[in-house]
Design an enzyme around this catalytic site. Structure first.
Site, mmCIF file in Angstrom:
data_model
loop_
_atom_site.group_PDB
_atom_site.id
_atom_site.type_symbol
_atom_site.label_atom_id
_atom_site.label_comp_id
_atom_site.label_asym_id
_atom_site.label_seq_id
_atom_site.Cartn_x
_atom_site.Cartn_y
_atom_site.Cartn_z
ATOM 1 N N GLU A 258 37.164 32.968 12.969
ATOM 2 C CA GLU A 258 36.952 32.403 14.177
ATOM 3 C C GLU A 258 37.627 31.000 14.141
ATOM 4 O O GLU A 258 37.773 30.492 12.940
ATOM 5 C CB GLU A 258 35.382 32.110 14.226
ATOM 6 N N HIS A 275 29.987 32.052 19.135
ATOM 7 C CA HIS A 275 29.207 31.633 17.697
ATOM 8 C C HIS A 275 27.984 30.721 18.271
ATOM 9 O O HIS A 275 27.769 29.725 17.716
ATOM 10 C CB HIS A 275 29.723 31.219 16.715
#
Length: 520
Positions: A258, A275
């Protein structure tokens, strides 16, 4: 001097105020952490601060690390544990938020909500293209039935879904309580589920475990939701399964790396969020307050319920066992002192109702007591098991359903030396009931003296006289013997420490053994 706590990242104001009610608190998000960390007893972080082994070694005063969130990936827990530093997090803080986000992703998958919105924003009115399916009557497979998985199941049942879950570490009774079907294996779940949602912890066994072989076992047209850990899924295999139609659609809140910008975002049958599962105001506030409570408990000698490097217990276990924690610590200390500080094996035996609970915390307490004063490093509930392992000391537990005379009993053995105790009354007074093979009845006190000697007349009077001459008051005394004229054991509790001259005289005045022991 009051302990000092550093709040390194932003948490709820209520959490900061709670800390300030107890300690000197600095809120500092910018200073060079390497140069200031040595001046703090506690630190609060979120996910941005990386507490590496090198940083932890510079934290000479540090006793507790509070992670305001669920994971502790940014903390070197092993390094902290070896230093005796408690690492605590806030695992309950995001449960509701994560469960609600999972359900939101389920609905988005079923009704193509993001895709329909994007088309409408581009001026396309495509009702027929984005027709969806109902969740009611569909089978939801919950892989991992912990706190979040159970909350997802509750909500899915409210949507009239059939819920099937797999988790070998959750009791059958819990499944029945929630009205959830228990799959005997992951394969049984895959064969049943129309939707699969992941709630597994990340480990060597689960990393990339949802891959091509697993997708092949799922029903054709299954829909996958992952708001747990991106590394659980083999993203290349998922991409292929989505393109082939084996997986009809996927909703992803987490990714292996990420921020994510890979090919999964190019597919129309993928719903993605960055997220966000834990990103609600309520969850963030809750995390700050919870971790502040953990810091206070750690620095003021309380029980840290969310420590990741101390055994954590269910609420019902904690309620039942908490009165026995100080007893286990004192028995561990007493046994080690009687063994003269040497051990190759430490064995804990739990009798009666205690044997039905998770007794790991009691074992750690006993180890903590045993090693206090017998190691050149600070010892606490965090690093006591590490010290045992480093010294090559075998630690064993046994459980027995009943004891001959007591409802609950703890026995601690250090090699051949054994002591046992229980608690009595509503105040849970701590009693020693056996030591060195002799049965006793005596309340444990801070200062004890233990004698072994030949059972002959006059010993009790001689002991009383010697202590009186030294100005040491005997508060309590108990005597036990194996048989008349055999060996006897006398245990005293005294009000003040014995002077060195008395200790020397007692240890050489006809006794087999005389031990002066402090349980403070």
């Amino acid at each position: 001097m009051s302990p000092r706590v550093l709040v390194r990242e932003r948490i709820a104001d209520a959490g900061v105020e709670l800390l300030r009610d107890h300690f000197d608190v600095d809120v500092d998000h910018d200073s060079d952490l390497e140069t200031i960390i040595g001046g703090y007893d506690g630190i609060v972080v979120r996910s941005a601060t990386k507490l590496t082994k090198e940083l932890i070694e510079k934290a000479e005063r540090l006793k507790v690390i509070g992670r305001a969130g669920v994971g502790v990936d940014n903390v070197d827990v092993d390094a902290a544990t070896r230093r005796g530093i408690i690492v605590a997090n806030a695992p309950e803080s995001t449960v509701i938020s994560a469960a609600e986000h999972t359900v939101a992703l389920l609905l988005a998958l079923a009704r193509h909500i993001p895709q329909a919105h994007a088309a409408l924003a581009q001026g396309r009115w495509e009702r027929s293209r984005f027709g969806g399916i109902e969740l009611a009557g569909k089978a939801l497979g919950v892989l991992g039935f912990g706190r979040i998985g159970q909350q997802v199941a509750r909500r899915a049942l409210g949507l009239e879904m059939r819920v099937v879950a797999y988790d070998p570490f959750v009791s059958k009774d819990r499944f029945r309580e929630l009205g959830v079907e228990r799959a005997e294996s992951p394969d049984d779940l895959y064969a049943t589920a129309d939707f699969v949602t992941l709630h597994l912890p990340l480990s060597a066994e689960t990393r990339r475990s949802v891959g091509a072989e697993v997708f092949a076992k799922m029903r054709d047209g299954v829909r996958l939701v992952n708001a747990a850990r991106g590394e659980l899924v083999d993203e290349d295999a998922l991409l292929e399964a989505l393109r082939s139609g084996k997986v009809a659609a996927a909703a992803l809140d987490v990714f292996s790396k990420e921020p994510y910008s890979g090919p999964l975002l190019e597919l129309e049958n993928v719903v993605a969020t960055p997220h966000l599962a834990a990103s609600t105001e309520e969850a963030q506030d809750r995390a700050g307050v919870i971790v502040a409570e953990q810091i206070v408990a750690a620095l003021e000698g309380g029980l840290v319920t969310n420590a990741v490097n101390i055994p954590t217990l269910r609420a019902e276990d904690l309620e039942a066992l908490s009165p026995y924690v100080p007893l286990a610590a004192k028995l561990g200390r007493l046994a080690m002192e009687l063994a003269q500080g040497s051990a190759e094996r430490i064995e804990l035996t739990y009798y009666g109702a205690l044997s039905q609970y998770d007794t790991r915390l009691l074992t750690v307490a006993a180890l903590n007591g045993a090693f206090e004063g017998h190691t050149d490093q600070p010892v606490n509930y965090v690093n006591a098991p590490v010290i045992a392992a480093e010294r090559g000391i075998e630690v064993a537990e046994q459980r027995k359903r009943s004891s001959r005379d007591f409802t609950n009993l703890i026995r601690v053995g250090v090699d051949a030396v054994q002591v046992a105790g229980t608690t009595i009354g509503r105040e849970h007074r701590q009693w020693l009931v056996s030591a060195l093979g002799f049965e006793l009845e005596m309340e444990l006190a801070p200062l004890l003296v233990v004698f072994r000697y030949d059972d002959v007349p006059g010993v009790i009077g001689r002991v009383g006289t010697l202590f009186a001459e030294s100005g040491v008051n005997i508060a309590n005394m108990t005597v036990s013997r194996t048989r008349r004229g055999g060996k006897a054991l006398m245990v005293l509790s005294i009000d003040t420490p014995a002077p060195p001259a008395l200790v020397e005289r007692m240890q050489g005045d006809g006794f087999d053994d005389a031990r002066f022991i402090s349980l403070r």
